[in-house]
Design an enzyme around this catalytic site. Structure first.
Site: not given
Length: 709
Positions: A401, A299, A477, A240
């Site tokens: 998404n 994130h 996520s 990430d």
């Protein structure tokens, strides 16, 4: 663009049929099937080199199938009579340790909506060279042929030459060079380098409850899973943006790596290095196209908290697998990250060697990828996935998404991974989530409007790092790390499970979608069902004996603190408490002594499968010394005695019997000394420090508890 394997689909008599074309030395080989057949494709472990055909034939025979067709590179195809048999066959193949991955050939129906465009690096190509080819000579010849100023940056894993074009190169020019490169005699494949992004959607609404872990229709029943899970500190890699320091995560963090090569993307002043800390991914130069890039997302910290935030600490949140360890691997930065960096991150996380990078000392059993982009799974990405699975890793990927087919979204569409769609509080597919036959399972990801997102750890900085905080995000996520955490719980019960076996048990234990939901109305669109942690963990049979301490991999670190004024000592496994004591928030002038003890973790409390017992911490009212006991009777006696104040359960340890510890564990001794304030107690197992204490007049009182060797 590739000259190797090309998959095409057709529709014959209303049934999906896959034709697999294999380019071998210029000749086209095809596996053609009838309209009433379905293909199952699988890949064998790289450890079977030279024995692939024999092994594949044996697997086919055991399943009652005809001889498999070799597709090259360890891949094989079997033909079954219908979709149901294909699904059953793929499931059976995944149970075999020699099989990296297996899937049926069902194909999604085409959508009526527009799919998102693939996002490419503005001026970078990846050229896979044929063996014996010179990268410099090949790139020079391509530059001469196309009239473009091409620069060879480096040769990456898999004999891939990364080539850059000048600033200002248009997308059309980049595509034209890729087309020309594909026909060069020394180039096997030519691909534009894609940009992958983390799959979150910001939501600034805070929610006090972790509905995603609960018993509601949208929750995963985490507490029920904890009741039957042996404690285990399974390593989970979070590929990430990196992670920030946070009281919920600091005790869980293992050594990681920053795999970002491009300094602009990295935003930390250098290229690849051992520091996987997230410096922030904000874009003050407006170089990124996505609206959320103007602030830092933090994130990776949010994803890591969903997986492994500390439990039983009286504040904050709990992760799905609160005893898991986090291996941070940084592959996303400003504007996202390249698929080449992500592929190398997958390799490194699993312990696969990567050129010019030290080997990972803590290979992960689970790899979480809450990232992706539109496009097919590239050859380099699939090779990285295969290599990681071959090392024993289970790879979890966010489905994306874009409210489109997951089959068009990478790396969720790579073979062997489990793609995770997002569900909401009501147990339905989240409004933004990708869907389709490539989805393995649906997990909590949150939604919008009146529906909450998922709360987790974060950093309070807008662009630059600030103080640790909590925030609510929504996205696939957030769904993927719920699955990664459950897999960590499953592997705590049986660490020998292969990736295929984990996926089989995970999807087999999923809950049925809520009646009337979109997912219930479209079978297969949202995967096998909704994630159920309790069912998934129960589907795994523990592989260690009840009294086997040496086989236990679970560990939590007890940190010793000393109060400077009173000289009192305390032990704590709670990073929040430790941080607050050190900063004076809990009164006194506490500081670390530098000593620590590795003991059992919290997940297995009151669990018949774990030999560890809850340890209570009590304080003398007069004198303030701290005592510890793993005996329920002693803890009750402390509580009934007005001379003691009981803090409650502080950690886990094994119970000594007549002063003797069970096999595979070591004693932790309690020492006592009287001073002007009363009795002072200290509990430790450091031999050198114990010798100094005896010289200073401390008396050994007893064995307080036992910890694993």
């Amino acid at each position: 663009m590739t000259k190797d394997n090309v998959d095409a689909t057709q529709c014959l008599k209303g049934r999906s049929v896959r034709f697999i074309h294999l380019m071998m030395t210029g000749a086209l080989a095809a596996v053609s099937v009838t309209a009433e057949a379905t293909t199952v494709e699988f890949k064998l472990s790289g450890q079977l080199k030279g024995r692939e055909q024999v092994t594949a034939a044996r697997l086919a025979q055991a399943a009652g199938q005809s001889a498999p067709v070799s597709l090259g590179n360890g891949r094989f195809a079997l033909i079954t009579t219908d979709d149901a048999k294909a699904i059953a066959l793929a499931t059976a193949l995944r149970e075999q340790s020699s099989v990296l991955w297996a899937h049926s050939g069902a194909v999604d129906a085409p959508l009526a909506r527009l799919a998102p465009e693939t996002e490419f690096h503005s001026r970078m190509l990846a050229l896979t060279l044929k063996p014996g080819s010179s990268a410099a000579v090949t790139v020079s010849a391509l530059a001469k042929r196309t009239g473009q100023a091409l620069a060879l940056k480096r040769v990456a894993t898999g004999n891939r030459a990364l080539v850059t074009l000048p600033p200002g190169t248009t997308a059309a020019s980049l595509a034209a060079v890729a087309v020309a490169a594909a026909s060069e005699p020394f180039i096997r494949t030519a691909e534009r380098v894609r940009v992958l992004r983390h799959q979150w959607i910001p939501n600034d609404t805070m929610f006090a409850q972790q509905w995603a872990l609960g018993k509601g229709v949208g929750g995963i029943r985490a507490a029920e899973a904890w009741d039957i899970t042996p404690a285990g500190s399974v390593a989970v890699a979070v590929i990430d943006t990196g992670i920030r320091s946070h009281p919920e995560l600091d005790a869980k963090r293992m050594s990681g790596y920053d795999m970002i090569r491009n300094e602009f993307i990295a935003s930390d002043g250098d290229s690849r290095d051992p520091d996987a800390t997230d410096p922030g991914d904000y874009d003050d130069g407006l170089d990124c196209s996505s609206s959320f890039d103007f602030i830092s997302s933090w994130h990776g910290t949010h994803v890591a908290g969903i997986i492994a935030a500390s439990a039983n600490n009286g504040e904050g949140i709990s992760g799905v697998a609160p005893n898991a360890r986090i291996v941070p691997v940084r592959a996303l930065g400003r504007c996202g990250g390249t698929d080449d960096d992500v592929a190398d991150a997958i390799r490194w996380a699993a312990g696969v060697p990567v050129a010019d990078v030290p080997n990972n000392p803590n290979p992960a059993k689970v790899i979480n990828l809450s990232l992706g982009g539109y496009g097919p799974c590239g050859t380099n990405m699939q090779a990285a996935v295969d290599a990681a699975i071959n090392r024993g890793a289970v790879i979890v990927v966010a489905a994306g998404n874009d409210a489109t087919r997951v089959a068009d979204f990478t790396p969720a569409n790579c073979n062997g991974v489990i793609a995770v769609a997002a569900g909401n509080l009501l147990g339905d597919l989240s409004s933004y989530s990708n869907f389709g036959l490539g989805v393995g399972i649906t997990a909590p990801g949150g939604d919008f409007g009146d529906l909450p997102g998922v709360i987790s750890t974060l950093n309070g900085g807008i662009t630059q790092p600030g103080v640790p905080s909590y925030a609510t995000y929504s996205g696939t996520s957030m769904a993927a790390p719920h699955v990664a955490g459950v897999i960590a719980l499953m592997l705590a019960r049986d660490p020998t499970l292969s990736a295929g076996q984990v996926i089989n048990r995970l999807i087999g234990a999923s809950r049925t979608f809520v009646a009337g939901s979109d997912c219930a109305s479209a079978p297969g669109a949202c995967g096998a069902g909704m994630l159920d942690a309790s069912n998934a963990v129960a589907a795994v049979v523990p592989n260690r004996l009840l009294d086997d301490l040496t086989a236990s991999a679970d560990r939590v670190r007890l940190v010793e603190m000393r109060e400077a004024v009173t000289g009192r000592y305390a032990l704590s496994a709670d990073p929040v408490e430790i941080a607050q004591m050190a900063s004076g928030l809990r009164g006194g002038a506490w500081a670390r002594t530098g000593l620590s003890i590795e003991t059992f973790s919290f997940t297995a409390q009151f669990n018949a499968l774990a030999i560890a017992q809850p340890v209570c911490r009590s304080r003398l009212v007069s004198g303030g010394g701290f005592g510890f006991s793993a005996s329920v009777e002693e803890c009750k006696a402390y509580a009934a005695n007005s001379g003691w104040m009981v803090d409650g359960m502080a950690f886990q340890a094994a119970l000594p019997n007549a002063g003797l510890c069970p096999g595979g564990s070591n004693p932790v001794h309690e020492f006592v000394r009287q001073d002007g304030l009363g009795y002072n107690l200290r509990t430790l197992n450091d031999a050198a420090e114990i010798a100094r204490m005896v010289d200073a007049g401390w008396t050994q009182a007893r064995v307080a508890f036992c910890v694993p060797q």
